[in-house]
Scaffold this motif. Structure first.
Motif, PDB file in Angstrom:
ATOM      1  N   ALA A  84      36.437   5.592 -60.230  1.00 10.84           N
ATOM      2  CA  ALA A  84      35.526   4.457 -60.074  1.00 10.84           C
ATOM      3  C   ALA A  84      34.204   4.907 -59.455  1.00 10.84           C
ATOM      4  O   ALA A  84      33.121   4.480 -59.885  1.00 10.84           O
ATOM      5  N   GLY A  88      30.501   4.890 -61.243  1.00 10.61           N
ATOM      6  CA  GLY A  88      29.399   4.169 -60.632  1.00 10.61           C
ATOM      7  C   GLY A  88      28.187   5.044 -60.375  1.00 10.61           C
ATOM      8  O   GLY A  88      27.048   4.655 -60.638  1.00 10.61           O
ATOM      9  N   ALA A 223      30.849   0.667 -51.449  1.00 10.42           N
ATOM     10  CA  ALA A 223      31.048   0.005 -52.741  1.00 10.42           C
ATOM     11  C   ALA A 223      29.784  -0.720 -53.206  1.00 10.42           C
ATOM     12  O   ALA A 223      29.417  -0.663 -54.386  1.00 10.42           O
ATOM     13  N   LEU A 226      27.238   1.366 -54.981  1.00 11.51           N
ATOM     14  CA  LEU A 226      27.519   1.607 -56.396  1.00 11.51           C
ATOM     15  C   LEU A 226      26.986   0.467 -57.258  1.00 11.51           C
ATOM     16  O   LEU A 226      26.531   0.697 -58.381  1.00 11.51           O
ATOM     17  N   ASP A 227      27.043  -0.755 -56.740  1.00  8.08           N
ATOM     18  CA  ASP A 227      26.460  -1.885 -57.466  1.00  8.08           C
ATOM     19  C   ASP A 227      24.950  -1.717 -57.609  1.00  8.08           C
ATOM     20  O   ASP A 227      24.372  -2.049 -58.645  1.00  8.08           O
ATOM     21  N   PRO A 276      39.570   2.148 -63.393  1.00  6.08           N
ATOM     22  CA  PRO A 276      38.351   1.344 -63.262  1.00  6.08           C
ATOM     23  C   PRO A 276      38.060   0.466 -64.472  1.00  6.08           C
ATOM     24  O   PRO A 276      37.563  -0.660 -64.326  1.00  6.08           O
ATOM     25  N   ARG A 280      37.689  -3.552 -64.186  1.00  4.53           N
ATOM     26  CA  ARG A 280      36.481  -4.316 -64.536  1.00  4.53           C
ATOM     27  C   ARG A 280      36.803  -5.458 -65.497  1.00  4.53           C
ATOM     28  O   ARG A 280      36.179  -6.517 -65.443  1.00  4.53           O
ATOM     29  N   TYR A 287      31.786  -3.473 -57.450  1.00  3.83           N
ATOM     30  CA  TYR A 287      32.651  -2.376 -57.009  1.00  3.83           C
ATOM     31  C   TYR A 287      33.464  -2.705 -55.766  1.00  3.83           C
ATOM     32  O   TYR A 287      34.492  -2.072 -55.521  1.00  3.83           O
ATOM     33  N   ILE A 291      37.057  -1.260 -56.851  1.00  3.03           N
ATOM     34  CA  ILE A 291      37.706  -0.121 -56.183  1.00  3.03           C
ATOM     35  C   ILE A 291      39.135  -0.453 -55.742  1.00  3.03           C
ATOM     36  O   ILE A 291      40.073   0.295 -56.076  1.00  3.03           O
TER      37      ILE A 291
END
Length: 341
Positions: A84, A88, A223, A226-227, A276, A280, A287, A291
């Protein structure tokens, strides 16, 4: 208001998904304890778990089955989270520690040490993750240099292709290394390449667990970063993100998790790809949700693969990595066909 309601619904959906996946993982775990060469009924397993059972049943459950089950659980969680993170950071849905060659680099370091160390039986398992880390970072650096183009940066498609090429080269090198090995060393390398969970004792659980305890909270903490990456470099920079530093931290976390898992499980691929992607589809792209859901999906996948591999043949077992590949390879080809890179 609508945005708040949307996020609330998404959070509730994620919570329900996590509960369902946790129950599935627990169910597979219980089934795994009943599966193996030596037959034990569910009642015998429960009786042994709570202190009863014969000495033989206690030995089978606590010294052979449970350590392997716990390793499969932890490795599935670790590889899915690493996948993941890599997807990302690279903004490429095909990224995976196995496909990118990171697992191969980590495995090469462990294999080299094992076959050149005559006293490997007395070597502490705590050393193996550090050796795997050296190999994994070496592979990551080579892949980065191969995928980097001046003035253009990292190409996601070049990243995947470079990883596939490196993994193929490393695996070929390990085959060449087996030519003059004795049968025991040859069997070890063949077992590792097939993705069998070879470190199946409590000392390997103890060697792996601290790495996950330290690194997984960092992954969850990062997390949202990563977005931000998913918005593109220019937007991320505009939002005040220190792109290079954040990428470096997350890559180190992903590579370290992969290395620690490979050190005790061998070359298991596709968990970091499948986890991942399925997550999704279940809970959306954020994320902070992807995650933890990926982690439980990875655990279920590897536990199930290991359980089937131990039970499908009468007097032998199919490595968990082979069972995962049976599912993962067609899915990878499907994603590759859909990819616009």
């Amino acid at each position: 208001m609508n945005q708040v309601m949307f996020h609330r619904k998404r959070t509730i959906r994620t919570t329900i998904t996590l509960i369902v996946l946790a129950l599935i993982a627990f169910g597979v775990l219980l089934l795994s304890m009943n599966t193996g060469f030596s037959k034990m009924s569910p009642m015998e397993v429960l009786r042994t778990l709570f202190g009863g059972g014969t000495p033989k049943q206690h030995l089978i459950l606590f010294e052979f089955r449970l350590p392997r089950i716990v390793i499969a659980l932890l490795v599935g969680i670790g590889l899915a989270i690493a996948g993941a993170i890599l997807q990302g950071v690279s903004r490429n849905g095909l990224a995976d520690p196995g496909i990118l060659g990171i697992n191969s680099g980590a495995g090469l370091a462990v294999v080299l040490f094992v076959i050149t160390n005559p006293q490997r039986e007395s070597t502490s398992p705590m050393l193996l993750p550090f050796l795997a880390l050296i190999g994994a970072f070496g592979a990551a650096i080579i892949i980065y240099l191969m995928a980097y183009k001046r003035h253009k940066g990292i190409s996601s498609s070049r990243l995947v292709l470079s990883g596939i090429a490196l993994a193929a080269g490393v695996n070929a090198l390990m085959i060449v290394m087996t030519i003059r090995l004795d049968p025991n060393e040859f069997n070890f390398i063949a077992t590792w390449q097939a993705g069998s969970i070879w470190g199946s004792s409590w000392k390997f659980v103890i060697a792996l667990l601290p790495w996950l305890i330290v690194l997984i909270p960092i992954a969850l903490w990062k997390a949202r970063q990563l977005d931000v990456f998913s918005l593109g470099d220019e937007t991320a920079t505009g939002l005040g993100s220190q792109l290079n530093m954040q990428r470096l931290v997350l890559l180190v976390v992903a590579v370290a998790i992969s290395a620690a898992c490979v050190a005790v499980s061998g070359g298991i691929g596709f968990i970091g790809l499948l986890g991942p992607h399925i997550a999704r589809r279940l809970v959306g792209p954020r994320y902070e949700h992807v995650i933890p859901v990926s982690a439980l999906i990875g655990a279920v996948l590897l536990l199930t693969a290991d359980m089937i591999g131990r039970s499908i043949l009468q007097n032998a077992e199919i490595p968990a990595g082979v069972m995962v590949a049976i599912i993962g390879a067609p899915y990878f080809l499907y994603l590759l066909a859909r990819s616009k890179a």
